[in-house]
Motif scaffolding. Structure first.
Motif, PDB file in Angstrom:
ATOM      1  N   ALA A 195      -4.106  44.131  60.256  1.00 61.11           N
ATOM      2  CA  ALA A 195      -3.692  43.059  59.348  1.00 61.11           C
ATOM      3  C   ALA A 195      -4.251  41.709  59.792  1.00 61.11           C
ATOM      4  CB  ALA A 195      -2.165  43.016  59.278  1.00 61.11           C
ATOM      5  N   VAL A 211      13.759  29.173  58.140  1.00 62.07           N
ATOM      6  CA  VAL A 211      15.191  28.881  58.079  1.00 62.07           C
ATOM      7  C   VAL A 211      15.426  27.448  57.589  1.00 62.07           C
ATOM      8  CG1 VAL A 211      17.228  28.523  59.537  1.00 62.07           C
ATOM      9  CG2 VAL A 211      15.875  30.606  59.786  1.00 62.07           C
ATOM     10  N   MET A 261       7.435  35.196  53.696  1.00 58.86           N
ATOM     11  CA  MET A 261       7.315  36.578  54.166  1.00 58.86           C
ATOM     12  C   MET A 261       6.357  36.665  55.339  1.00 58.86           C
ATOM     13  SD  MET A 261       6.392  37.480  50.389  1.00 58.86           S
ATOM     14  CE  MET A 261       7.512  37.509  49.011  1.00 58.86           C
ATOM     15  N   VAL A 303       7.936  35.319  58.496  1.00 63.38           N
ATOM     16  CA  VAL A 303       8.928  36.236  59.076  1.00 63.38           C
ATOM     17  C   VAL A 303       8.225  37.385  59.797  1.00 63.38           C
ATOM     18  CG1 VAL A 303      10.725  37.938  58.533  1.00 63.38           C
ATOM     19  CG2 VAL A 303      10.759  35.690  57.431  1.00 63.38           C
ATOM     20  N   LEU A 304       7.268  38.002  59.113  1.00 64.56           N
ATOM     21  CA  LEU A 304       6.643  39.209  59.664  1.00 64.56           C
ATOM     22  C   LEU A 304       5.707  38.909  60.824  1.00 64.56           C
ATOM     23  CD1 LEU A 304       6.006  41.061  56.294  1.00 64.56           C
ATOM     24  CD2 LEU A 304       7.803  41.523  57.975  1.00 64.56           C
ATOM     25  N   PHE A 335       6.882  38.650  68.528  1.00 63.36           N
ATOM     26  CA  PHE A 335       7.966  39.132  69.395  1.00 63.36           C
ATOM     27  C   PHE A 335       7.567  40.465  70.032  1.00 63.36           C
ATOM     28  CE2 PHE A 335      11.565  36.601  67.388  1.00 63.36           C
ATOM     29  CZ  PHE A 335      11.981  36.051  68.578  1.00 63.36           C
ATOM     30  N   SER A 374      18.406  33.511  69.453  1.00 64.52           N
ATOM     31  CA  SER A 374      18.846  33.763  68.074  1.00 64.52           C
ATOM     32  C   SER A 374      20.339  33.477  67.903  1.00 64.52           C
ATOM     33  CB  SER A 374      18.476  35.165  67.604  1.00 64.52           C
ATOM     34  OG  SER A 374      18.659  36.116  68.604  1.00 64.52           O
ATOM     35  N   VAL A 380      21.786  30.933  65.066  1.00 66.36           N
ATOM     36  CA  VAL A 380      22.843  31.305  64.105  1.00 66.36           C
ATOM     37  C   VAL A 380      24.007  30.319  64.230  1.00 66.36           C
ATOM     38  CG1 VAL A 380      24.534  33.066  63.449  1.00 66.36           C
ATOM     39  CG2 VAL A 380      22.214  33.754  64.062  1.00 66.36           C
ATOM     40  N   LEU A 406      23.250  27.187  62.508  1.00 72.52           N
ATOM     41  CA  LEU A 406      23.330  27.395  61.060  1.00 72.52           C
ATOM     42  C   LEU A 406      24.778  27.295  60.590  1.00 72.52           C
ATOM     43  CD1 LEU A 406      21.262  28.362  58.910  1.00 72.52           C
ATOM     44  CD2 LEU A 406      21.990  30.691  59.385  1.00 72.52           C
ATOM     45  N   HIS A 419      15.033  41.885  57.598  1.00 68.50           N
ATOM     46  CA  HIS A 419      13.836  41.077  57.334  1.00 68.50           C
ATOM     47  C   HIS A 419      13.139  41.526  56.053  1.00 68.50           C
ATOM     48  CE1 HIS A 419      13.393  39.340  61.678  1.00 68.50           C
ATOM     49  NE2 HIS A 419      14.530  39.039  61.111  1.00 68.50           N
ATOM     50  N   ASP A 420      13.114  42.842  55.815  1.00 71.13           N
ATOM     51  CA  ASP A 420      12.499  43.355  54.579  1.00 71.13           C
ATOM     52  C   ASP A 420      13.188  42.802  53.349  1.00 71.13           C
ATOM     53  OD1 ASP A 420      10.819  44.859  55.989  1.00 71.13           O
ATOM     54  OD2 ASP A 420      11.559  46.806  55.324  1.00 71.13           O
ATOM     55  N   VAL A 424      14.660  40.046  53.001  1.00 68.83           N
ATOM     56  CA  VAL A 424      14.238  38.654  52.799  1.00 68.83           C
ATOM     57  C   VAL A 424      12.845  38.647  52.177  1.00 68.83           C
ATOM     58  CG1 VAL A 424      13.575  36.511  53.963  1.00 68.83           C
ATOM     59  CG2 VAL A 424      15.658  37.729  54.663  1.00 68.83           C
ATOM     60  N   VAL A 425      11.958  39.475  52.775  1.00 71.12           N
ATOM     61  CA  VAL A 425      10.566  39.501  52.314  1.00 71.12           C
ATOM     62  C   VAL A 425      10.488  39.947  50.852  1.00 71.12           C
ATOM     63  CG1 VAL A 425       8.389  40.761  52.620  1.00 71.12           C
ATOM     64  CG2 VAL A 425       9.557  39.798  54.610  1.00 71.12           C
ATOM     65  N   ASP A 473      22.725  34.251  53.431  1.00 70.21           N
ATOM     66  CA  ASP A 473      21.509  33.558  53.025  1.00 70.21           C
ATOM     67  C   ASP A 473      20.332  34.150  53.780  1.00 70.21           C
ATOM     68  OD1 ASP A 473      21.863  32.482  55.632  1.00 70.21           O
ATOM     69  OD2 ASP A 473      23.143  30.938  54.780  1.00 70.21           O
ATOM     70  N   MET A 511      18.408  32.734  55.831  1.00 72.38           N
ATOM     71  CA  MET A 511      18.373  32.303  57.234  1.00 72.38           C
ATOM     72  C   MET A 511      19.154  33.266  58.111  1.00 72.38           C
ATOM     73  SD  MET A 511      19.726  28.790  55.888  1.00 72.38           S
ATOM     74  CE  MET A 511      18.774  27.595  54.963  1.00 72.38           C
ATOM     75  N   SER A 512      20.377  33.618  57.654  1.00 73.56           N
ATOM     76  CA  SER A 512      21.199  34.519  58.456  1.00 73.56           C
ATOM     77  C   SER A 512      20.498  35.861  58.643  1.00 73.56           C
ATOM     78  CB  SER A 512      22.561  34.737  57.791  1.00 73.56           C
ATOM     79  OG  SER A 512      23.256  33.522  57.714  1.00 73.56           O
ATOM     80  N   VAL A 515      17.274  36.487  58.660  1.00 77.37           N
ATOM     81  CA  VAL A 515      16.155  36.344  59.600  1.00 77.37           C
ATOM     82  C   VAL A 515      16.682  36.293  61.032  1.00 77.37           C
ATOM     83  CG1 VAL A 515      14.336  34.785  60.413  1.00 77.37           C
ATOM     84  CG2 VAL A 515      14.598  35.217  57.967  1.00 77.37           C
ATOM     85  N   LEU A 516      17.687  35.454  61.259  1.00 76.35           N
ATOM     86  CA  LEU A 516      18.149  35.213  62.630  1.00 76.35           C
ATOM     87  C   LEU A 516      18.951  36.392  63.187  1.00 76.35           C
ATOM     88  CD1 LEU A 516      19.087  31.451  62.255  1.00 76.35           C
ATOM     89  CD2 LEU A 516      17.059  32.421  63.351  1.00 76.35           C
ATOM     90  N   VAL A 517      19.772  37.016  62.355  1.00 84.30           N
ATOM     91  CA  VAL A 517      20.520  38.180  62.838  1.00 84.30           C
ATOM     92  C   VAL A 517      19.547  39.331  63.125  1.00 84.30           C
ATOM     93  CG1 VAL A 517      22.289  39.901  62.278  1.00 84.30           C
ATOM     94  CG2 VAL A 517      22.673  37.485  61.739  1.00 84.30           C
ATOM     95  N   ASP A 532      16.512  38.903  64.224  1.00 82.18           N
ATOM     96  CA  ASP A 532      15.944  38.541  65.534  1.00 82.18           C
ATOM     97  C   ASP A 532      16.901  38.911  66.665  1.00 82.18           C
ATOM     98  OD1 ASP A 532      13.809  37.510  64.203  1.00 82.18           O
ATOM     99  OD2 ASP A 532      14.292  35.402  64.550  1.00 82.18           O
ATOM    100  N   SER A 541       5.599  45.701  62.223  1.00 84.65           N
ATOM    101  CA  SER A 541       5.330  44.403  61.570  1.00 84.65           C
ATOM    102  C   SER A 541       3.894  44.346  61.044  1.00 84.65           C
ATOM    103  CB  SER A 541       5.658  43.227  62.483  1.00 84.65           C
ATOM    104  OG  SER A 541       5.308  43.477  63.801  1.00 84.65           O
ATOM    105  N   GLU A 556       4.006  46.037  57.739  1.00 84.72           N
ATOM    106  CA  GLU A 556       4.670  45.204  56.726  1.00 84.72           C
ATOM    107  C   GLU A 556       3.740  44.094  56.234  1.00 84.72           C
ATOM    108  OE1 GLU A 556       7.672  45.664  55.465  1.00 84.72           O
ATOM    109  OE2 GLU A 556       8.765  46.912  56.887  1.00 84.72           O
ATOM    110  N   VAL A 557       3.004  43.478  57.195  1.00 90.32           N
ATOM    111  CA  VAL A 557       2.063  42.419  56.788  1.00 90.32           C
ATOM    112  C   VAL A 557       0.967  43.024  55.922  1.00 90.32           C
ATOM    113  CG1 VAL A 557       0.356  40.728  57.582  1.00 90.32           C
ATOM    114  CG2 VAL A 557       2.528  40.957  58.797  1.00 90.32           C
ATOM    115  N   LEU A 607       2.137  43.540  52.496  1.00 91.70           N
ATOM    116  CA  LEU A 607       2.216  42.252  51.814  1.00 91.70           C
ATOM    117  C   LEU A 607       0.853  41.839  51.268  1.00 91.70           C
ATOM    118  CD1 LEU A 607       4.467  40.073  51.602  1.00 91.70           C
ATOM    119  CD2 LEU A 607       3.532  39.044  53.671  1.00 91.70           C
TER     120      LEU A 607
END
Lengths: 332, 332
Positions: free
Chosen positions: A38, A96, A115, A118-119, A125, A152, A156, A159, B92-93, B95-96, B113, B115-116, B118-120, B122, B152, B155-156, B159
Motif C-alpha cells: 500500500a 480526533v 480513514m 486512522v489506518l 503502531f 490512549s 480518552v 475527550l 477502527h473499521d 470509523v473508516v 463518537d 474519537m472514542s 479511534v482511541l479505544v 488504540d 492495516s 485496510e489501506v 481503501l
C-alpha cells in the motif's frame, strides 16, 4: 560541530552531539515506513514525519542510551519505534480533534481523509512493535506497550473531560501524563534499559522523562494562552476545543459568579467569540493562574534535573538538564 | 456436553470442547478491558465485545494450542490478545466505513463518537501487546506484530482500491489476507508456538489459518450479494461502498460495453440505486462469477484441510476441518 555551544538551543546541541545516530534514525525511518502492498502508507507518513518535527523523542532515547554507554545499534531501532508511536498518535489526534494544520502544513486527514490517518497510524503502531521485537528485549517491549496504553487512556480521559468545568488538577495531570509524559518517560527509560542500565539509573531516567514531559505539556498549554503565534498553531485553540488546561482549572476555581458564567458559556457550552480569548487570558491573569501554572512547570523541571543528578556525569547529561530549563524558557 | 454432535454447528462444537478455556478468556477480557483512568474505555469495549461475537479467533488460538498439547495458561492470554486486536480493528473499521450497525446493534462510533472508537481501538491494541509480553515469548510477539502490520496494510489497500475498476484478483487477495486471513493465521500459528509446536506443525497451523481466513472472507463477500439478510448487515453494502470483491472483479472482466457502463456508474462513480443491487447480482450470475467465486472458496477450504492433515490426529483437528467446510456452507 560548528555551533556556538553557549548560544545554540539545547535540542540543537543534542542533535549535534547525536548527529551520527540521528542519521541512522532517519535512514531506518525511511526504510521501515515503506509498504509494498500500500504505497499510500509511506506517502501519508512522509508528509508528517518529514515535515520538520524536532525529533525530540528519538533524541531522548539516543541520549539516554549513549549516556548509559550503549553498544550495538538497537538504540536506533528503539528511537525509530518511539518516533513511529509518536507519529501514529499525531495522525489519530488530528482525526480526533478534526485538525486542519500541523507543523505549518495541512494535516493528513485534510489532504487525504480520516480513514487514511486512522489506518496509517495503526500501521505505524504495528511497525513500532515489529521494530521492538528485533532487539529481543522483553523489558523494552513491556515499557513501550505500557506507554501505548497510557497514551490512549490519557487521550480518552481528555475527550471525556473536555467542556467539564468540574475537571480537577489530578485529572489534568493524568491527561498530560498520557498525552505527553508517558512517551517521554518510556523513551528515556527504555533507552537506558537497552544500554543495560541498572535499576537505579533506569528509575532516574524514567523520572527525568516523566517530569520533562509534564513540564513540556504544561508550558505547551500556557503558550496556547500567552504565546506568540507559533507556526501551525493558533492562540486560543485549546479554549475553542473546551480543553481544561491547568491555568483554566485554576481560574475557574477562583471565579466569582460573573466569571463563572463566562467560563460556563465558553468552556461548557462552547460559545467562543474572538474577544473571549483575550478575556479568558485576563481572568487567568487576575487570579494569578498563569503565574502559578508557570511555577508548577518550573517545579517539574526541578524534579527532572534532580533525577538527572542521580545519573553518571556526562556531557549528554548536561544537555538534558539544559533541555529541561529550555522547556519552560521557550516561546514557541 | 449435551449437544448433539452430529447436528451442532462446528463452532458450537468447538465452543463446547473449549468451554473451560473460553470461560477463562471471558474473565480475562473483562479484567483487561478495564481502565481506572478512563471509564469510557470499558463502556465502549463492552458494547462491542459482549455483543455476541462468535469468539472465532480466540477459539482458533485455543484449538491450535490444545491440539499441540499446551500446558499452563498463556494460550488464554494469547486468545484475549487476538480478540483485542480484532475488536480494535472493528472499532477502527466502523470509523473508516462510517458504519451504523455491527452485530445487530448501533456501532460505537454512532453511540459515542468517532474519537472514542479511534482511541479505544488504540487502547485495545496496546493492551493486546501488554498481554503478549507476559508469556515472554518473542516469536509470539513477532507473529502478532506482523499480523497487525498486514491488517492495516490490507485496510489501506482496500481503501485505495475502492471504486477502482482496474483492481486485480491479486490485489483482492492481498486485501482479504490483510482484513481477515492475517489474524486467523496469526491465531493458529501463535497458538501452536505457545504450545511449543515444531516448525512443521507451526507452518501447517499457519497455512490452515491463512486458507480458512481467505475462504471465510470470499464467502462473506458472496453473502453480501446472494445471502439472506444477516443480522446487522444489509445486502449490497459492499456494492454501495464501491468495494471490488472477487465476483465483481470477475463480472467486470467479462463485461460487454453496456455492462461496463453499468459498473462504471455503480462502482466507479458510486451512483447506486436500489434496483442496481439486483442487476449487479444478475450480471455476476450471467458470467458465472458467483459460481466460480464459490469454487475459489472451496479451493481454499481444501487447502485448509490439507494443511490440517499434516497435524497430529485429535478430536479438535476434526472440528477444525468441519469448521473449514462450514465456512463455505453457512448462509449467514
Amino acid at each position: 560541530m560548528s555551533l556556538d555551544h553557549a548560544r545554540a538551543k539545547p535540542h540543537d546541541r543534542l542533535a549535534a552531539a547525536l548527529e551520527e545516530d540521528l542519521l541512522a534514525v532517519g535512514a531506518l525511518i525511511r526504510e521501515r515506513m515503506q509498504s509494498e502492498a500500500a504505497p499510500r502508507i509511506p506517502q501519508v507518513t512522509a508528509h508528517l514525519i518529514e515535515a520538520g518535527g524536532k525529533r525530540l523523542r528519538p533524541m531522548l532515547v539516543l541520549a539516554a542510551a549513549r549516556l548509559m554507554g550503549v553498544g550495538g545499534s538497537y538504540h536506533v531501532h528503539l528511537a525509530v519505534a518511539v518516533e513511529f508511536i509518536h507519529t501514529a498518535t499525531l495522525l489519530h489526534d488530528d482525526v480526533v480533534d478534526d485538525s486542519k494544520q500541523r507543523r505549518g502544513r495541512p494535516t493528513a486527514n485534510l489532504l487525504w481523509d480520516n480513514m487514511s490517518s486512522v489506518l496509517v497510524g495503526d500501521y505505524l503502531f504495528a511497525r513500532a512493535f515489529q521494530l521492538m521485537v528485533e532487539p529481543g528485549n522483553l523489558r523494552v517491549l513491556d515499557i513501550l506497550a505500557n506507554a501505548a496504553a497510557t497514551i490512549s487512556e490519557g487521550e480518552v480521559l481528555q475527550l471525556v473531560a473536555a467542556r467539564d468545568l468540574g475537571t480537577t488538577e489530578e485529572t489534568y495531570l493524568k491527561v498530560i501524563r498520557g498525552k505527553t509524559a508517558a512517551l517521554f518517560s518510556a523513551a528515556t527509560q527504555a533507552g537506558g534499559v537497552i544500554a543495560g542500565a541498572g535499576a537505579d539509573a533506569e528509575a532516574a531516567l524514567r523520572e527525568y522523562g516523566d517530569a520533562l514531559g509534564i513540564a513540556f505539556q504544561i508550558v505547551d498549554d500556557l503558550l496556547d494562552i500567552e504565546g506568540t503565534a507559533a507556526i501551525g498553531k493558533n492562540r486560543g485553540d485549546d479554549l475553542r476545543e473546551g480543553k481544561l488546561t491547568l491555568p483554566v482549572i485554576r481560574a475557574v476555581a477562583a471565579a466569582d459568579g460573573e466569571e463563572r458564567a463566562f467560563w460556563t458559556r465558553v468552556i461548557a457550552r462552547g460559545q467562543v467569540e474572538d474577544a473571549d480569548v483575550e478575556r479568558a487570558r485576563a481572568l487567568m491573569e487576575r487570579h494569578g493562574a498563569l503565574e502559578s501554572t508557570r511555577a508548577e512547570a518550573e517545579l517539574w523541571v526541578a524534579r527532572a534535573k534532580a533525577a538527572l543528578a542521580r545519573l553518571p556525569e556526562h556531557p549528554l547529561r548536561e544537555m538534558l538538564a539544559d533541555l529541561a530549563d529550555y522547556v519552560v524558557a521557550r516561546e514557541v
